[in-house]
Write an enzyme that holds these catalytic residues in place. Structure first.
Site, PDB file in Angstrom:
ATOM      1  N   CYS A 115     -87.555 -26.829 -91.845  1.00 35.39           N
ATOM      2  CA  CYS A 115     -88.030 -25.487 -91.524  1.00 35.39           C
ATOM      3  C   CYS A 115     -87.119 -24.960 -90.424  1.00 35.39           C
ATOM      4  CB  CYS A 115     -89.478 -25.560 -91.038  1.00 35.39           C
ATOM      5  SG  CYS A 115     -89.920 -24.144 -90.006  1.00 35.39           S
ATOM      6  N   ASN A 149     -74.288 -25.957 -94.002  1.00 34.33           N
ATOM      7  CA  ASN A 149     -73.748 -25.836 -95.353  1.00 34.33           C
ATOM      8  C   ASN A 149     -74.587 -24.848 -96.148  1.00 34.33           C
ATOM      9  OD1 ASN A 149     -71.791 -26.975 -97.361  1.00 34.33           O
ATOM     10  ND2 ASN A 149     -73.687 -27.369 -98.480  1.00 34.33           N
ATOM     11  N   GLU A 150     -73.941 -23.851 -96.706  1.00 31.71           N
ATOM     12  CA  GLU A 150     -74.617 -22.906 -97.605  1.00 31.71           C
ATOM     13  C   GLU A 150     -76.030 -22.560 -97.125  1.00 31.71           C
ATOM     14  OE1 GLU A 150     -74.319 -24.492-101.598  1.00 31.71           O
ATOM     15  OE2 GLU A 150     -72.295 -23.677-101.815  1.00 31.71           O
ATOM     16  N   CYS A 155     -88.671 -20.887 -95.646  1.00 36.41           N
ATOM     17  CA  CYS A 155     -89.930 -21.552 -95.311  1.00 36.41           C
ATOM     18  C   CYS A 155     -90.987 -20.483 -95.025  1.00 36.41           C
ATOM     19  CB  CYS A 155     -89.702 -22.435 -94.087  1.00 36.41           C
ATOM     20  SG  CYS A 155     -91.193 -23.224 -93.468  1.00 36.41           S
ATOM     21  N   GLU A 303     -65.066 -24.203-101.292  1.00 36.55           N
ATOM     22  CA  GLU A 303     -65.430 -25.124-102.371  1.00 36.55           C
ATOM     23  C   GLU A 303     -65.236 -24.462-103.723  1.00 36.55           C
ATOM     24  OE1 GLU A 303     -69.454 -26.596-102.396  1.00 36.55           O
ATOM     25  OE2 GLU A 303     -69.458 -26.941-100.250  1.00 36.55           O
ATOM     26  N   TRP A 311     -74.337 -29.628-111.732  1.00 37.01           N
ATOM     27  CA  TRP A 311     -75.668 -29.018-111.752  1.00 37.01           C
ATOM     28  C   TRP A 311     -75.830 -28.039-112.905  1.00 37.01           C
ATOM     29  CZ3 TRP A 311     -74.288 -24.010-111.386  1.00 37.01           C
ATOM     30  CH2 TRP A 311     -73.134 -23.705-110.647  1.00 37.01           C
ATOM     31  N   HIS A 354     -70.730 -34.816-110.774  1.00 32.51           N
ATOM     32  CA  HIS A 354     -69.977 -33.592-110.445  1.00 32.51           C
ATOM     33  C   HIS A 354     -68.472 -33.855-110.471  1.00 32.51           C
ATOM     34  CE1 HIS A 354     -68.770 -29.958-108.296  1.00 32.51           C
ATOM     35  NE2 HIS A 354     -70.004 -29.502-108.469  1.00 32.51           N
TER      36      HIS A 354
HETATM   37  C1  GAL Z   1     -72.324 -26.612-103.155  1.00 29.47           C
HETATM   38  C2  GAL Z   1     -72.550 -27.512-101.969  1.00 29.47           C
HETATM   39  C3  GAL Z   1     -71.893 -28.852-102.131  1.00 29.47           C
HETATM   40  C4  GAL Z   1     -72.140 -29.376-103.503  1.00 29.47           C
HETATM   41  C5  GAL Z   1     -71.615 -28.405-104.509  1.00 29.47           C
HETATM   42  C6  GAL Z   1     -71.786 -28.854-105.928  1.00 29.47           C
HETATM   43  O1  GAL Z   1     -73.416 -25.817-103.326  1.00 29.47           O
HETATM   44  O2  GAL Z   1     -72.136 -26.905-100.767  1.00 29.47           O
HETATM   45  O3  GAL Z   1     -72.405 -29.717-101.147  1.00 29.47           O
HETATM   46  O4  GAL Z   1     -73.512 -29.561-103.670  1.00 29.47           O
HETATM   47  O5  GAL Z   1     -72.296 -27.194-104.378  1.00 29.47           O
HETATM   48  O6  GAL Z   1     -71.370 -27.866-106.838  1.00 29.47           O
HETATM   49 ZN    ZN Z   2     -91.251 -22.734 -91.266  1.00 25.45          ZN
END
Ligand code: GAL
Ligand code: ZN
Length: 630
Positions: A115, A149-150, A155, A303, A311, A354
Site C-alpha cells: 500500500c 519499477n513501473e 490501494c 525495457e 505474459w 519471457h
Molecule cells: C515489465 C517489468 C519487468 C518485466 C517485464 C516483462 O512490466 O518492468 O520487470 O516484468 O515487464 O515483460
Molecule cells: Zn492503502
C-alpha cells in the site's frame, strides 16, 4: 548544441544475477562484452536479497556485481528495489498489503504487494534507498538511478482514504468545495464531515464520477510522492547522477506529464505485439510520447523484449531482424539508449518463459546472435547522441481527458480514448509526418498543425489556449465528443462544445452514439465515405460543411466542418470516419498548414524520421524495397 545523459548509445538490459550462481556471472561478463552491452539495470527486484530480515542489509553480493560490471566496462542503472516487498514485511506488518475496492486484500507471493500509504512500507523503502545511495552513489559504474519499477499500484484502504481526504482538502479547501465539485446534491451524496469521504469502493450502482476521477488523480500523485521521496534520497548523495523511473507509455494510471517534470531523464518500457500489424505504429506512438514528455530531450528505452513477452496470450517471438528494426525506430525517434527485459532468461519464477538477450538455449542461438549484431550497429550511431527530432504537428494528449471520457455512464461505453489517439496518429505516421504529443495547456505556437483526437474534458485554460492558437494563425483538427465537461466533470451547458463553439463555428444539440452499422456520408471535397459508432446532431453557425450524413437518423446533418477563425482554421470531425477518409482530412489539414512529410513518395510501410542531420528509413515489410533519388 547537443546534450544527453550519455556519451555512447546505451545498450543492455535488466540484469538479475541474484537468480544465478557466481560462475554464471563470469559467463555473463564475457557475453555482455561480446554483445557490446554497456549498461545493466540492476537490483530492480532485489529487496529480499539485500535486506533478508528487517533492518539487516547484505550488500556484499551487490558490491561484487557492481565491481564486476565496472571491471568489464559496463555501467549500471541501479534500482531502488521498492517495487517488490520482501515477505517478512507483509507477514510481520500485514497492513502493508494493498486493498481492493471490495475490501479484499492482495497478498504477497507475486510483486508490488504494498500500500503506497503504508508508513511501514514507506519507512523501509526510504531506509533501503538511503542505504543503497550511501553505499553506491559514487560507485564508478553508476550511470543512473532507476526508482522503483513501473509505478501503478492502487490501494483502497483506510490509510489511503485518509491521504485522499488530505489531497481533496488541498484541491477544494473545505467540504462545501468538495460537495460542489462532486455534485453531491445528486443521489443524496452530500457529505457532512470529512471522515465520511472515502475512495471509490464496491458500491451498489454507479459511483460518483468525480469521486472516481479524483481518486485516479490522487493515486497518480500518491505514487509520485513515493518516487519523489526516493529520488530526493538518492540525489542527496550525488546530484550528478540522473534519476528516472520506467514509464509504460500510454498507461492510464499515472499522469506522466506531471511525473516527467520530476525526472532527470524520461524512460519507457514498451512491448508491442509482433503479431499485431499495427505494432510499429504503437511503437512510434510510445516513442513520440516519451520524447514529448521530456520536452524533446533524448530519452531511454528502458525495457523491450528481444523475443516474446511471456505474459502475452500468444507470446509470439520477434522474427529475425525485428528487434533491430524496432530498436532503430526508438533511436530515430530520439532514444539515446536501447535496453531490454532482460539480460538472461530466468530459469524459475513467474517470468521463466519471457524472452531475453541470452535465451534458455544459451548464446548459441538466433536471439543472442542478433543481440550481438544490434550492439555493434548501435555502437556506430554515436553521432546521433543528444540530437533532436523536430515535429511540425502536435497531437494533444491529456490524462484527465482520458480518464473522464472513460468514466461510467458515457453515451457509448465502446468509445475508448486510445482508439481515438491511434486513429488520428496513424495517418500522420503513415504519411511520415512527425508529430509530438503535447499537453492541452502547453505552448503550441511552434506547431503548424494541432490535432485533437478527443478532448472530452477540458480546462478553461486549455480551451483558451486552443482558441488563441487558431486565432493567431494556427491550424487545428478536433475530433468528436470534445469540450464537453470541466475538470470537476461538470457538463458545460448551452450547446456543445461550449468552449469551442465559436472556434469551430457550430453548435451541437445532441450526441448520437450509434450501433456499429456504418452510415454513409457525401463530400465533394473528400469523396463519399462511411463512418460508424458516433454522430452528433449539430448546426453549422459559420462553419462550412465539408461532409454530410446521407443515411441514418442524422441524414442531412454535417459531420465534418471547417471554420475560418481569426487568422487560422479549425476543423471539426463529429463522427468516426473510415480510416481512408480520416487520412484525407488530415492530409488536407497538413497541406493547408504546410506540415510536410520527412520524405514524400516512399513505399507504404517505409517509415522516415529525421533526427538531427540524419534521416532514418525503416522498412516494416518483410520484403526489401529499393528507394532511389532521395
Ligand atoms: C515489465 C517489468 C519487468 C518485466 C517485464 C516483462 O512490466 O518492468 O520487470 O516484468 O515487464 O515483460
Ligand atoms: Zn492503502
Amino acid at each position: 548544441m547537443s546534450s544527453s545523459f550519455t556519451d555512447r548509445i546505451l545498450f543492455g538490459g535488466d540484469y538479475n544475477p541474484e537468480q544465478w550462481p557466481r560462475k554464471v556471472w563470469e559467463e555473463d561478463m564475457a557475453l555482455m562484452r561480446q554483445a557490446g552491452v554497456n549498461l545493466a539495470t540492476v537490483g530492480v527486484f532485489s529487496w529480499a536479497m539485500l535486506e533478508p530480515t528487517p533492518g539487516v542489509y547484505e550488500f556484499g553480493w551487490l558490491d561484487e556485481v557492481l565491481d564486476l560490471l565496472h571491471a568489464n566496462g559496463i555501467g549500471v542503472a541501479l534500482a531502488t528495489p521498492t517495487a517488490s516487498t520482501p515477505p517478512w514485511m507483509n507477514h510481520r506488518w500485514p497492513e502493508t498489503l494493498p486493498q481492493n475496492p471490495d475490501g479484499t486484500i492482495r497478498t504477497y507471493g507475486s510483486r508490488n504487494a504494498y500500500c503506497p500509504s503504508s508508513p511501514v512500507y514507506r519507512e523501509f523503502a526510504d531506509k533501503i534507498s538511503e542505504a543503497l545511495a550511501a553505499r553506491y552513489a559514487h560507485h564508478p559504474a553508476l550511470r543512473m538511478w532507476h526508482i522503483g519499477n513501473e509505478f501503478g499500484t492502487v490501494c483502497h484502504c483506510d490509510r489511503c482514504a485518509a491521504r485522499f481526504r488530505t489531497w481533496l482538502q488541498v484541491r477544494y479547501g473545505d467540504l462545501d468545495g468538495l460537495n460542489e465539485a462532486w455534485g453531491t446534491a445528486f443521489w443524496s451524496q452530500r457529505y457532512s464531515e470529512w471522515a465520511e469521504v472515502i475512495p471509490p469502493r464496491q458500491v451498489q450502482y454507479v459511483i460518483n464520477p468525480t469521486q472516481d476521477l479524483d481518486y485516479q488523480r490522487f493515486v497518480s500523485d500518491l505514487l509520485l510522492g513515493g518516487f519523489v521521496a526516493e529520488r530526493d534520497i538518492v540525489r542527496a548523495h550525488n546530484p550528478a547522477i540522473p534519476v528516472t523511473t520506467n514509464f509504460m507509455g500510454f498507461f492510464k494510471g499515472t499522469d506522466s506529464w506531471r511525473w516527467a517534470r520530476e525526472e532527470d531523464l524520461v524512460s519507457v518500457d514498451i512491448y508491442p505485439d509482433p503479431n499485431d500489424p499495427d505494432a510499429a505504429r504503437d511503437g512510434a506512438m510510445a516513442h513520440d510520447l516519451t520524447r514529448s514528455l521530456g520536452g524533446g530531450k533524448p530519452w531511454l528505452l528502458m525495457e523491450q523484449s528481444p523475443a516474446g513477452a511471456g505474459w502475452r496470450h500468444v507470446a509470439t517471438p520477434k522474427r529475425p531482424g525485428l528487434n533491430r528494426l524496432w530498436s532503430m525506430q526508438a533511436v530515430a525517434r530520439g532514444a539515446d539508449g536501447v535496453l531490454h527485459f532482460q539480460w538472461r532468461a530466468s530459469m524459475q519464477g513467474a517470468e521463466r518463459t519471457h524472452g531475453a538477450m541470452v535465451p534458455h538455449a544459451g548464446p548459441d542461438s538466433r536471439v543472442f546472435r542478433e543481440v550481438c549484431q544490434l550492439g555493434e550497429q548501435l555502437a556506430r550511431l554515436g553521432d546521433v547522441i543528444g540530437t533532436r527530432v523536430t515535429a511540425e504537428v502536435a497531437v494533444l494528449h491529456d490524462w484527465d481527458a482520458w480518464r473522464a471520457v472513460e468514466l461510467d455512464h458515457q453515451p457509448h461505453s465502446g468509445f475508448r480514448y486510445l482508439d481515438r489517439m491511434r486513429e488520428y496518429y496513424t495517418p500522420l505516421w503513415r504519411a511520415n509526418i512527425t508529430a509530438d504529443f503535447a499537453h492541452p495547456e502547453a505552448d503550441l505556437s511552434t506547431y503548424k498543425l494541432v490535432v485533437v483526437p478527443n478532448l472530452y474534458q477540458v480546462t478553461d485554460v486549455a480551451a483558451a489556449n486552443l482558441v488563441r492558437y487558431v486565432e493567431r494563425g494556427g491550424h487545428l483538427v478536433m475530433g468528436p465528443f470534445s469540450g464537453v465537461s470541466d475538470p470537476d466533470e461538470r457538463i458545460r451547458l448551452g450547446g456543445h462544445p461550449v468552449p469551442f463553439r465559436e472556434l469551430l463555428g457550430l453548435r451541437i444539440e445532441e450526441y448520437w452514439p450509434l450501433p456499429d452499422e456504418p452510415l454513409t456520408l457525401e463530400s465533394a471535397e473528400l469523396g463519399d465515405f462511411t463512418a460508424a459508432t458516433w454522430a452528433e446532431w449539430l448546426t453549422a453557425e459559420g462553419a462550412t460543411a465539408v461532409a454530410t450524413f446521407t443515411s441514418g437518423p442524422l441524414s442531412g446533418i454535417p459531420a465534418v466542418l471547417r471554420n475560418a477563425y481569426g487568422e487560422g482554421t479549425a476543423w471539426y470531425v463529429a463522427t468516426l470516419p473510415e480510416p481512408a477518409a480520416l487520412a484525407r482530412i488530415l492530409a488536407s489539414a497538413c497541406a493547408a498548414a504546410g506540415a510536410e512529410p520527412v520524405l514524400a513518395g516512399l513505399p507504404p510501410r517505409v517509415e522516415a524520421i529525421r533526427r538531427g542531420d540524419k534521416v532514418f528509413l525503416l522498412n516494416h515489410e518483410d520484403e526489401s524495397v529499393e528507394i532511389r533519388d532521395l
